[in-house]
Design a protein around this motif. Structure first.
Motif, short mmCIF file in Angstrom:
data_model
loop_
_atom_site.label_atom_id
_atom_site.label_comp_id
_atom_site.label_asym_id
_atom_site.label_seq_id
_atom_site.Cartn_x
_atom_site.Cartn_y
_atom_site.Cartn_z
N VAL A 125 -1.19 24.35 -11.99
CA VAL A 125 -0.16 25.39 -12.16
C VAL A 125 0.30 25.89 -10.80
O VAL A 125 1.50 26.07 -10.56
N GLN A 126 -0.65 26.13 -9.89
CA GLN A 126 -0.28 26.62 -8.57
C GLN A 126 0.65 25.64 -7.86
O GLN A 126 1.66 26.03 -7.28
N ASN A 127 0.31 24.36 -7.91
CA ASN A 127 1.16 23.35 -7.26
C ASN A 127 2.53 23.26 -7.92
O ASN A 127 3.55 23.06 -7.24
N ALA A 128 2.56 23.42 -9.25
CA ALA A 128 3.84 23.35 -9.97
C ALA A 128 4.76 24.49 -9.56
O ALA A 128 5.97 24.31 -9.35
N ARG A 158 -2.73 31.88 -19.22
CA ARG A 158 -2.83 33.31 -18.91
C ARG A 158 -3.79 33.54 -17.75
O ARG A 158 -3.50 34.32 -16.83
N ASN A 159 -4.93 32.88 -17.78
CA ASN A 159 -5.92 33.06 -16.72
C ASN A 159 -5.41 32.53 -15.38
O ASN A 159 -5.69 33.11 -14.32
N ALA A 160 -4.67 31.42 -15.42
CA ALA A 160 -4.12 30.87 -14.18
C ALA A 160 -3.13 31.84 -13.55
O ALA A 160 -3.12 32.04 -12.33
N GLY A 164 -5.98 33.52 -9.06
CA GLY A 164 -5.66 33.38 -7.65
C GLY A 164 -4.32 32.74 -7.39
O GLY A 164 -4.04 32.34 -6.26
N LEU A 165 -3.48 32.63 -8.41
CA LEU A 165 -2.20 31.94 -8.24
C LEU A 165 -1.22 32.70 -7.35
O LEU A 165 -0.44 32.12 -6.63
#
Length: 216
Positions: A125-128, A158-160, A164-165
């Motif tokens: 998710v962070q990379n996206a 939700r947690n992502a 730390g995102l």
């Protein structure tokens, strides 16, 4: 009939190459990932769309290229050798790119949570988001419309988003989105960026604070 006989003769003669179900490609046409994705969607029928990690790769997310994955209507009974088939009770969130039906980047992000452990998904998710493939606002919106109790991927996404995102850029987007929600709601205006000293001595800044109600 004659058409089936003709096709059978051509297959036996080695001209078209079988991909999935009744879908073939002419010999000489390169077997690209995009072509195989289109073939999988065609084989899946009218409700099929490229989804999950196959859709993520199609949208440019940082993923190892998977084998074709599609989603179909929950009542559609179809197993396709060579294709991962997922059934969904929540259709929609589909766009057409280069003639291929594919889930939107936000829906793709939600769906992909079922295929990896949380640590890997958090990075996915962070990379996206940081790569510009999907916006945080879109992810919040897909959670609101499609997420919920019993919907796979909801908790992970939700947690992502809550973990730390949030780098500085994403945090500004989230603050802006929350500010718009507050401004449009029948509530008093908060104090923005309110400094606070915690009981343990830590200095923090609250994005939105209602001091008289002790809410932040």
């Amino acid at each position: 009939g004659s058409a089936d006989h003709h096709l059978g003769g051509r297959v036996a003669g080695g001209v078209p190459i079988h991909l999935f179900a009744w879908v073939y490609r002419p010999r000489g046409v390169p077997s690209t990932q995009e072509l195989r994705g289109m073939a999988a969607v065609l084989a899946g029928g009218s409700t099929a769309r490229l989804s999950h990690l196959a859709a993520a790769s199609f949208h440019g997310f940082e993923v190892i290229k998977p084998r074709p994955q599609i989603s179909i209507g929950y009542d559609a009974a179809r197993d396709i050798p060579g294709v991962d088939v997922f059934r969904t009770r929540r259709p929609g969130d589909v766009i057409v790119v280069n003639g291929i039906r594919v889930t939107t980047p936000a829906r793709t992000t939600l769906d992909s949570a079922v295929l990896m452990p949380f640590d890997a998904y958090d990075l996915f998710v962070q990379n996206a988001v940081n790569g510009g493939h999907v916006r945080v606002e879109r992810l919040l919106a897909i959670l609101d419309r499609r997420g919920g109790k019993g919907v796979e991927g909801t908790v992970f996404l939700r947690n992502a988003l809550a973990g730390g995102l949030v780098d500085e850029k994403i945090q500004r987007k989230l603050e802006l989105l929350v500010a718009r929600i507050i401004d449009g709601a029948p509530v008093p205006s908060p104090i923005r960026q309110h400094p606070l000293t915690c009981s343990d001595g830590r200095e923090v800044v609250l994005d939105n604070a209602w001091r008289d109600r002790k809410i932040a």
